[in-house]
Structure formats: structure tokens, C-alpha cells
Design a protein around this motif. Structure first.
Motif, PDB file in Angstrom:
ATOM      1  N   PHE A   1       0.859  -1.185   0.000  1.00 48.90           N
ATOM      2  CA  PHE A   1       0.000   0.000   0.000  1.00 48.90           C
ATOM      3  C   PHE A   1       0.894   1.233   0.000  1.00 48.90           C
ATOM      4  O   PHE A   1       2.091   1.165   0.275  1.00 48.90           O
ATOM      5  N   THR A   2       0.326   2.354  -0.365  1.00 52.43           N
ATOM      6  CA  THR A   2       1.013   3.636  -0.250  1.00 52.43           C
ATOM      7  C   THR A   2       0.179   4.541   0.649  1.00 52.43           C
ATOM      8  O   THR A   2      -1.052   4.462   0.652  1.00 52.43           O
ATOM      9  N   SER A   3       0.854   5.362   1.416  1.00 49.27           N
ATOM     10  CA  SER A   3       0.160   6.267   2.324  1.00 49.27           C
ATOM     11  C   SER A   3       1.086   7.452   2.607  1.00 49.27           C
ATOM     12  O   SER A   3       2.076   7.673   1.887  1.00 49.27           O
ATOM     13  N   ASN A   4       0.788   8.186   3.662  1.00 49.60           N
ATOM     14  CA  ASN A   4       1.613   9.338   3.996  1.00 49.60           C
ATOM     15  C   ASN A   4       1.593   9.583   5.495  1.00 49.60           C
ATOM     16  O   ASN A   4       0.757   9.050   6.220  1.00 49.60           O
ATOM     17  N   PHE A   5       2.531  10.369   5.955  1.00 54.76           N
ATOM     18  CA  PHE A   5       2.541  10.863   7.330  1.00 54.76           C
ATOM     19  C   PHE A   5       3.034  12.310   7.290  1.00 54.76           C
ATOM     20  O   PHE A   5       3.683  12.743   6.326  1.00 54.76           O
ATOM     21  N   THR A   6       2.697  13.039   8.336  1.00 54.74           N
ATOM     22  CA  THR A   6       3.077  14.447   8.412  1.00 54.74           C
ATOM     23  C   THR A   6       4.208  14.610   9.415  1.00 54.74           C
ATOM     24  O   THR A   6       4.161  14.048  10.508  1.00 54.74           O
ATOM     25  N   VAL A   7       5.216  15.375   9.034  1.00 54.98           N
ATOM     26  CA  VAL A   7       6.326  15.700   9.928  1.00 54.98           C
ATOM     27  C   VAL A   7       6.175  17.145  10.386  1.00 54.98           C
ATOM     28  O   VAL A   7       6.068  18.061   9.560  1.00 54.98           O
ATOM     29  N   GLN A   8       6.136  17.327  11.688  1.00 55.61           N
ATOM     30  CA  GLN A   8       6.162  18.655  12.290  1.00 55.61           C
ATOM     31  C   GLN A   8       7.497  18.804  13.012  1.00 55.61           C
ATOM     32  O   GLN A   8       7.762  18.113  13.982  1.00 55.61           O
ATOM     33  N   LEU A   9       8.352  19.666  12.492  1.00 58.08           N
ATOM     34  CA  LEU A   9       9.666  19.834  13.101  1.00 58.08           C
ATOM     35  C   LEU A   9       9.568  20.644  14.393  1.00 58.08           C
ATOM     36  O   LEU A   9       8.759  21.568  14.506  1.00 58.08           O
ATOM     37  N   ILE A  10      10.402  20.268  15.340  1.00 55.91           N
ATOM     38  CA  ILE A  10      10.510  20.985  16.616  1.00 55.91           C
ATOM     39  C   ILE A  10      11.739  21.881  16.537  1.00 55.91           C
ATOM     40  O   ILE A  10      12.849  21.411  16.267  1.00 55.91           O
ATOM     41  N   ASN A  11      11.531  23.155  16.756  1.00 54.00           N
ATOM     42  CA  ASN A  11      12.627  24.103  16.651  1.00 54.00           C
ATOM     43  C   ASN A  11      13.558  23.988  17.858  1.00 54.00           C
ATOM     44  O   ASN A  11      13.114  23.919  19.001  1.00 54.00           O
ATOM     45  N   ILE A  12      14.857  23.921  17.596  1.00 55.69           N
ATOM     46  CA  ILE A  12      15.847  23.984  18.665  1.00 55.69           C
ATOM     47  C   ILE A  12      16.795  25.137  18.329  1.00 55.69           C
ATOM     48  O   ILE A  12      16.830  25.631  17.195  1.00 55.69           O
ATOM     49  N   ASN A  13      17.560  25.557  19.320  1.00 50.41           N
ATOM     50  CA  ASN A  13      18.463  26.672  19.109  1.00 50.41           C
ATOM     51  C   ASN A  13      19.599  26.259  18.174  1.00 50.41           C
ATOM     52  O   ASN A  13      20.370  25.341  18.468  1.00 50.41           O
TER      53      ASN A  13
END
Length: 462
Positions: A279-291
Motif C-alpha cells: 500500500f502507499t500512504s503518507n505521514f506528516t512531519v512537524q519539526l521541533i525548533n531547537i536553538n
């Protein structure tokens, strides 16, 4: 009285004195085999001489319902994951003396209601909406066989039935990897080190759960998808999860902080090695900001080298090296910017000779930023001979006492830019400094020997 003829299989007997006709062999009364029996009855008196006579007696056999007979030891099989209505081999068998229609039912052995028996006696896969326990399926990994108690009931009056046990064996089929019910949202820290696991999410393939399984799931990020260069994805059969790792290509919150990754999941055909499923699908990446640390824009250590006299006075600027025998170039400086917009300051916190810095990793004599700092802490090395203005970045001489062209004509200058973020972070740039040979003052040493003449020295003006 006596039965003279027609008594098939000795079906009847007759009272010698009473003439009462009665059943002698019940098994001979089968409506399906014969519907009547014609008997010849003889009667003889006891006179002298005895006389006799005969008469015909027609006996009609009335039909009554008889129970069907179920076949014993029946076995059927089917693959797991078949579609609703799929049959498990041949129909079940039973014989009914009246050849009536039979209705099959499952009495026990299938508590979840995943199969049923149709009017023709076929065991079939039940519709998902009609199973007794919602969500139940025929699953080899969960259950490999069923002992079904079944009943066949005729449509006679009254209806009669027979029962038997049927073994239903389930064969392994390829279970497809299970697409997550909804695309996950994964929170990943930017600037993660290459190879570090940055996220996981559930992804189950039942054929890979059991120990010794020879199935596997290959996960791939679709080429051209966001995240293709920054992430890798694999399947962990122990935890039944997709595992994401960072690559050497940096995840940068300041460039793109949220993106959707397309991926595919393909198995190896299951333990039975059937056609692979995917199957094909997707996921979302939310980056966490670091200094993020400051980024140097000057000097470029790959093209710029610096130079200064080995005995230059404190505050003398380091200048660009323009070539052997050439006059030094312009005074040099450090320049950087901070991606987060934090304030930062320059300094020089480490110093090594080129020979020490060029030693292989693991050599105890090798020098780098960490080694230089440690030497300064334990007192085996003084402060770096150069310094940088904290805001302007001007590079100047701090202390020339540790510089000596004759022993180390090229040294390494480590410029640091340290920000005020939380937590504060820093970045270094290493630049070569070529020392200019300058006249060294003579060093007087005492002569050795016992004679007074040898211990005397004559000084005269030059």
C-alpha cells in the motif's frame, strides 16, 4: 392360521389360533423401498379330514418421517483472508431416506460466527457485518482450525435431524501490511544526528509477528516526496512499527517546519511466499525548533589562511596570507549570523600546532578544540595566542609567548561564535596561521668544565 406366501423377509407373523397379523421384522417396513405387501393367508380346521382355505391380504405401508444420516469424519479447509461467501471445499454430506431438503446449521465450535453453511451444504466465509463478534475474521495467525458441531435437519413432519463434527483447517495466506487508520503526525527535532531514530508509528503485518517468521516488510519514502533526502524508513517486526531515522541531510526548521511524506509498504509474500502485497500512504512531519548555532560566513577556512610575525606585539592584527615571500594582505576578521536571531559573541578558545592537529584520530597527541580546552584546564597549555573582538570579530595577537617559527611554523586558530539562546550553542571555524620568521634574541648558556678559563667569557661591543 398361517402365512402361505408373500411374507417378504419374514416381515409378519400370524397367531395360529387368533389369526392376528403382527409385525415380525420392523426393518422390512420401508416406505421408500415398498409401499405394500401382498400376503396369502391360509386357514386349516381340525376336522377329519382337515380342510383348508386361502385368502389374500394386502397390507399398505404408511410413510413416516425418518431422520437423515450425517457423514462422519468430514474435513474441509480454506485459506485465511478469503472474501465473504468463499467456500471451504466440497459441500457437507448427509443422506435422508425421504430425500428431503436438508438445512445445515453450526451448533458449536465457531463462537465468533466467521463461517456459515449454505442450503447446499457449503461452509462459507460470513459477511463482516454478520459475524457474532464484530471485527472477527478467519485468521491463520490467531486460529489454525475449528472443530465444528453441525446439524442437518430435514423438512419432514415432524422435522428430524442428525449431527456430526467437521474439522475446518485454516491455511496460511499472505497478510497485507496494515495501513494506519489515519496518517500519523510525527514531531521530530530539527538538526538530528545522522542515523538517530527520530520517530516511530504503528505499522502491523501479522505475518512478521511470530518468532521465526520469514516474511518482511520493506518501507520506502517515495522518490521526489518531501523528506526523501532527509529521512529513511524501515520496519521493526519486534514492535510492529515503522522506524524513521535522520540522514546526513539536515532537517531545518527555519527552511521548512512542516511537510507531508509519501511512503510505500511492500511485504515479501507472507510466510507462504504468495504474491506480495503493498500500500502507499503518507505521514506528516512537524519539526521541533531547537536553538541553532551561529553560522560563519567569514573566513572561509578552505581558501583563506592568515599570517603574523612570531613576535608580533599584543593587538597586532592577523592578516591574510597572500603567498610565500609576498607582503601580507588586509587585516582579517570573523563574520557570522544566527539563524534564530540571537545575539552572539566571538572569541578564540582553542589553539593547536598544525602537526598536532594533523595526527590521526585516536592518537593521544592529537590536538583539536576539545583537547586544547582540556590542556588549558589542566595547565599543560596556556591561553590561545590570538583573540577575536567579541562583536566586530577583529583577529589580533593576544600573547606571542607560545609561538615559535622554528618549532611550529604553522598553527591552527579556532574561532568560536557563541550565542545567547536557550541553551546557548556555539560553532567553530578552524583557520591556518602561517608564522613569519623573525629574529630571535640569543640565548646564553653557561660553559661546562673545571678550568677557570673555560668558565670565563669576554664580552665586547659589536
Amino acid at each position: 392360521f398361517a402365512i402361505v406366501d408373500g411374507n417378504v423377509g419374514n416381515a409378519f407373523r400370524i397367531g395360529g389360533c387368533s389369526g392376528e397379523l403382527s409385525v415380525n421384522e420392523p426393518a422390512m417396513f420401508d416406505y421408500e423401498a415398498r409401499q405394500e405387501i401382498l400376503l396369502t393367508i391360509g386357514v386349516t380346521d381340525d376336522g377329519q379330514p382337515p380342510l383348508n382355505d386361502t385368502a389374500l391380504a394386502l397390507v399398505h405401508i404408511l410413510d413416516v418421517n425418518e431422520a437423515p444420516v450425517c457423514s462422519a469424519g468430514m474435513e474441509r479447509s480454506m485459506l485465511e483472508n478469503e472474501a465473504a461467501g468463499f467456500p471451504a471445499g466440497l459441500p457437507l454430506t448427509a443422506t435422508d431416506p425421504e430425500k428431503q431438503s436438508l438445512r445445515w446449521t453450526i451448533e458449536f465450535g465457531d463462537e465468533s460466527g466467521v463461517v456459515y453453511i449454505d442450503a447446499a451444504g457449503y461452509i462459507r466465509v460470513q459477511e463482516k457485518s454478520m459475524v457474532t463478534i464484530p471485527g472477527s475474521t478467519i485468521n491463520f495467525e490467531a486460529r489454525k482450525s475449528y472443530q465444528l458441531g453441525v446439524r442437518a435437519t430435514d423438512d419432514g413432519v415432524p422435522p428430524l435431524s442428525c449431527t456430526t463434527t467437521v474439522t475446518l483447517s485454516i491455511k496460511d495466506n499472505n497478510d497485507a501490511p496494515m495501513r494506519p487508520a489515519s496518517p500519523p503526525v510525527l514531531f521530530i527535532q530539527e538538526n538530528s544526528d545522522p542515523g538517530v531514530i527520530v520517530a516511530r508509528f504503528p505499522l502491523v503485518d501479522e505475518d512478521t509477528v511470530a518468532a521465526g517468521s520469514n516474511d518482511s516488510v520493506t518501507l520506502r519514502i517515495v522518490p521526489g516526496s518531501p523528506g526523501f533526502n532527509e529521512l529513511t524508513i524501515t520496519h521493526d517486526p519486534r514492535t510492529q512499527e515503522a522506524v524513521l531515522r535522520a540522514t546526513s541531510v539536515n532537517l531545518d526548521y527555519e527552511a521548512v517546519n512542516r511537510f507531508v511524506v509519501q511512503y510505500s509498504a511492500t511485504d515479501a509474500g507472507g510466510n507462504a511466499r504468495r504474491t506480495p502485497k503493498s500500500f502507499t500512504s503518507n505521514f506528516t512531519v512537524q519539526l521541533i525548533n531547537i536553538n541553532d548555532p551561529p553560522t560563519f560566513t567569514h573566513p572561509n577556512a578552505s581558501v583563506i589562511e592568515l599570517t603574523i610575525g612570531e613576535h608580533a606585539a599584543v593587538g597586532t592584527p592577523l592578516r591574510r596570507f597572500t603567498g610565500t615571500g609576498e607582503a601580507p594582505g588586509a587585516a582579517e576578521y570573523a563574520m557570522a549570523y544566527d539563524p534564530e536571531g540571537n545575539a552572539f559573541a566571538f572569541d578564540v578558545d582553542a589553539f593547536c600546532t598544525l602537526d598536532e592537529a594533523s595526527l590521526p584520530m585516536g592518537d593521544p597527541a592529537r590536538c583539536d578544540v576539545a583537547a586544547s580546552r582540556q590542556r588549558q584546564t589542566d595547565g599543560s597549555q596556556g591561553v590561545p595566542p590570538f583573540t577575536a573582538h567579541p562583536t566586530l570579530g577583529n583577529l589580533t595577537m593576544r600573547d606571542n609567548s607560545v609561538l615559535d617559527f622554528e618549532t611550529a611554523p604553522v598553527v591552527m586558530l579556532y574561532i568560536r561564535a557563541r550565542d545567547t539562546g536557550i541553551p546557548p550553542v556555539s560553532e567553530h571555524v578552524a583557520v591556518r596561521v602561517r608564522l613569519i620568521d623573525e629574529n630571535d634574541a640569543p640565548v646564553m648558556t653557561c660553559p661546562t668544565g673545571s678550568s677557570e678559563g673555560m668558565r670565563a667569557a669576554t664580552m665586547a661591543p659589536l
